[in-house]
Design an enzyme around this catalytic site. Structure first.
Site, PDB file in Angstrom:
ATOM      1  N   LYS A  67       0.863  -1.185   0.000  1.00 26.59           N
ATOM      2  CA  LYS A  67       0.000   0.000   0.000  1.00 26.59           C
ATOM      3  C   LYS A  67       0.895   1.229   0.000  1.00 26.59           C
ATOM      4  CE  LYS A  67      -4.040  -2.045   2.148  1.00 26.59           C
ATOM      5  NZ  LYS A  67      -4.941  -2.003   3.302  1.00 26.59           N
ATOM      6  N   HIS A  70       2.414   6.560   2.882  1.00 25.81           N
ATOM      7  CA  HIS A  70       1.943   7.940   2.753  1.00 25.81           C
ATOM      8  C   HIS A  70       2.704   8.852   3.706  1.00 25.81           C
ATOM      9  CE1 HIS A  70      -0.321   7.405   6.426  1.00 25.81           C
ATOM     10  NE2 HIS A  70      -0.853   6.316   5.918  1.00 25.81           N
ATOM     11  N   HIS A  73       3.291   8.106   7.330  1.00 28.56           N
ATOM     12  CA  HIS A  73       4.370   7.179   7.688  1.00 28.56           C
ATOM     13  C   HIS A  73       5.695   7.934   7.803  1.00 28.56           C
ATOM     14  CE1 HIS A  73       1.650   4.040   5.738  1.00 28.56           C
ATOM     15  NE2 HIS A  73       1.718   3.720   7.006  1.00 28.56           N
TER      16      HIS A  73
END
Length: 508
Positions: A67, A70, A73
Site C-alpha cells: 500500500k 503515505h 508514515h
C-alpha cells in the site's frame, strides 16, 4: 547581601534587586563544559541526575506492504526516530521496532494479483512499486465474485501455512523489507526489529482464549466477540475483538494485544511508545484499557504519541505514493537552489549535501509546531535559506565549521575569557547555558519543538556574533577566544541537530 565569586555586583531598584553575574566566570564555565563534554553536553546536567535509566520500546513508521507509504508514515518515522535518539542520548536502552502491515485479506488479493499480473524481475528490482501496481490492478478486478473467491482462498491457504503460498508471501515481505532498509538508510533511520502482524497470528488465538478464561469476552447475537469497556458494565463503550467467523481483527492482531504481551515477555520494558497519527488515538486507548482489564498493570506505562496530518505534500509527479519520491524531490529541489545560489562553493559531493540539507528542511518544517497540530506543507517555505528553516541551521553549521577550518581548530584550552565581554558574545554564552533545560523539557513531553526553537535562536545569535566579533584581523588573544566561542556554538548546534535526526553538513 554580599558579592562573591559568582555575583560581581548587587543593586536595588524600585521593588527589585539586581544581580550581575561575573561574566568571566560565565564564559569560562560554559566554554569549558561544552568543550569537555562534547556530544554529551547538556545530558550530564544535574537536571537528569534523578531520572532513572529505563528500557524503552518504540514502535514507529509501520507501513503496509503493497500500500502507499503515505506522508503520515514519514511523520511517524522522523518523530519515532527523534524520540529514540533523545532517549539513547539520555542513557536509556532503546529498542526500535517497525511493525509492518504484512498480513490480512489484502495478501489474498495481492497473491492472486501477482499470479495474474506479476513479474519476477520487477519484483526484485523495485518491490514496493511493483507490488503497489499489482495491488491497484487486482483491486480493479476485485469487483468480480470469482476474483474475490480466489483471494479468500489464497489467504486461507496462507493461514493454513500452505508451502507454495507462504513462499510467495515471504518473497513479498523479504524484498519489501530490503528496500525499506535501503530507503530508511537515506533518512538516517534504522530499526532493531522488523516485526509484523504475521508474527502474531497464532498468538492472537491465545489472547482470545485468555479473554475468554478471564470472563472478558462476550458474544453478540451476530456472533462477534466484544470486550465491555464501560464503567457501569452496560456496554455503553466496548471494543470488538473477533469477527463472527472467528478470525482475529485489527485490535487483537495488528497493533495488538498479542504484540504488547509478547514484547513485555521479550524485552521486559519500562515504557512502550507507539508513534502514529491522531486518528488512532481511540484505538490505543481501547488497547491499553483491555490490557488493564486482563490484569496487566504495565498497561499504565504504555504511551501513544500522536501527531496531526500533513496537507499539500505533492511531488512534481503528483501525489506522494512512495517515500523515495519525497526524498528524491527534496534532493533535486535543493540541488537546484544550491546551483543558483551565489554563495555555493565547489562541493565535493553536491548530491549528498543536497540530500542532507533537504532532509533538514523537511524535519524542521515538521517539528516546528506541536506534533498534534496539522500543518500545510510547502516546498518553498521549507527550502528557504533565510528564516527559521532547516536550510538555515545547516548553513550556520557549515559557516561555523569553515571558520574553524580557516583558523585551525586546535583544542582551545587556555583561552583568555576576559576577551569575551561583548553583549553578542554574552548572548551566545547564556543561550548555551540553557541547553540542558531544553533537553529536559523535550524529554518530559517528547515534543521536538523545544529543541528546534532553541537551535534556531542559537543560529541567529551565532550569525549576529559572527558579524560583530570577527576572528580574522583581531589580536591573537581575542581571535582565540572568539574561535573558542564559535566552536562551542557549533558543537551544541551539531548535537541538537543530530538528536532531531539531521546530519550536519560541513560545506554548503
Amino acid at each position: 547581601l554580599k558579592c562573591d565569586a559568582v555575583v560581581s555586583e548587587i543593586s536595588a531598584g524600585p521593588g527589585t534587586v539586581n544581580f550581575t553575574i561575573n561574566r568571566e566566570l560565565l564564559a569560562k564555565t560554559v566554554l569549558q563544559q561544552v568543550l569537555k563534554d562534547g556530544s554529551e553536553y547538556g545530558v550530564k546536567s544535574e537536571l537528569f541526575s534523578t531520572v532513572p535509566r529505563q528500557k524503552a520500546v518504540i514502535e514507529f513508521s509501520s507501513p503496509n506492504i503493497a500500500k502507499k507509504f503515505h506522508i503520515g508514515h514519514l511523520r511517524s518515522t522522523i518523530v519515532g526516530n527523534f524520540i529514540a535518539n533523545l532517549k539513547v542520548a539520555l542513557g536509556h536502552e532503546v529498542t526500535r521496532i517497525n511493525y509492518l502491515g504484512d498480513w490480512g485479506m489484502q495478501f489474498g488479493l495481492l497473491g492472486v494479483g501477482f499470479q495474474r499480473f506479476g513479474n519476477k524481475e520487477k519484483l526484485k528490482s523495485s518491490p514496493l512499486q511493483h507490488l503497489f501496481e499489482v495491488y491497484v490492478q487486482i483491486n480493479k478486478a476485485a469487483e468480480d465474485e470469482n476474483t474475490k473467491e480466489l483471494a479468500k482462498d489464497f489467504f486461507r491457504k496462507l493461514e493454513e501455512h500452505d508451502e507454495q503460498t507462504l513462499s510467495l508471501w515471504k518473497q513479498f515481505r523479504d524484498l519489501s523489507i530490503e528496500e525499506y532498509i535501503r530507503i530508511y538508510k537515506r533518512l538516517g533511520v534504522r530499526f532493531d526489529e522488523y516485526s509484523g502482524e504475521s508474527f502474531y497470528q497464532e498468538k492472537s488465538q491465545e489472547v482470545l482464549k485468555m479473554l475468554e478464561d478471564k470472563g472478558l469476552l462476550q458474544k453478540t447475537t451476530k456472533g462477534t466477540g466484544i470486550v465491555d469497556l464501560s464503567e457501569k458494565k452496560d456496554l455503553s463503550s466496548f471494543s470488538t475483538v473477533m469477527r463472527s467467523d472467528g478470525t482475529s481483527l485489527y485490535i487483537t492482531r495488528q497493533v495488538n494485544l498479542a504484540a504488547a504481551i509478547d514484547r513485555m515477555n521479550k524485552h521486559s520494558w519500562d515504557t512502550m511508545i507507539y508513534v502514529t497519527d491522531k486518528s488512532q488515538s481511540n484505538h490505543f486507548q481501547q488497547l491499553f484499557q483491555i490490557l488493564k482489564l486482563m490484569g496487566y498493570d504495565w498497561a499504565e506505562r504504555c504511551q501513544h504519541v500522536s501527531f496531526g496530518l500533513v496537507q499539500g505534500m505533492k511531488t512534481r509527479r503528483g501525489e506522494v505514493i512512495f517515500l523515495e519520491d519525497v526524498l528524491n524531490e527534496v534532493r533535486s529541489r535543493m540541488l537546484q537552489n544550491m546551483a543558483s545560489a551565489k554563495t555555493t562553493k565547489e562541493i565535493e559531493d553536491p548530491m549528498e549535501t543536497a540530500e542532507k540539507v533537504g532532509l533538514a528542511a523537511l524535519i524542521i518544517q515538521d517539528f516546528r509546531g506541536l506534533l498534534s497540530s496539522d500543518y500545510q506543507f510547502s516546498w518553498d517555505r521549507a527550502l528557504q535559506s533565510r528564516g527559521d528553516t532547516g536550510v538555515f541551521l545547516q548553513y550556520t553549521h557549515a559557516r561555523l565549521h569553515s571558520l574553524e577550518q580557516m583558523h585551525g581548530n586546535k583544542q582551545l584550552t587556555d583561552v583568555n575569557v576576559a576577551c569575551l565581554q561583548e553583549p553578542d558574545a554574552i548572548s551566545v554564552l547564556q543561550h548555551l547555558l540553557r541547553y540542558d533545560e531544553v533537553l529536559y523539557r523535550s524529554s518530559q513531553d517528547l515534543q521536538p519543538k523545544h529543541i528546534v526553537s532553541y537551535l534556531l535562536t542559537l543560529s541567529h545569535l551565532a550569525a549576529v556574533a559572527h558579524k560583530t566579533l570577527p576572528v580574522k584581523g583581531s589580536a591573537s588573544e581575542v581571535a582565540q577566544a572568539r574561535l573558542c566561542l564559535f566552536q562551542a556554538a557549533r558543537s551544541v548546534l551539531a548535537n541538537g541537530m543530530e538528536l532531531l535526526g539531521i546530519t550536519p553538513v560541513t560545506q554548503m
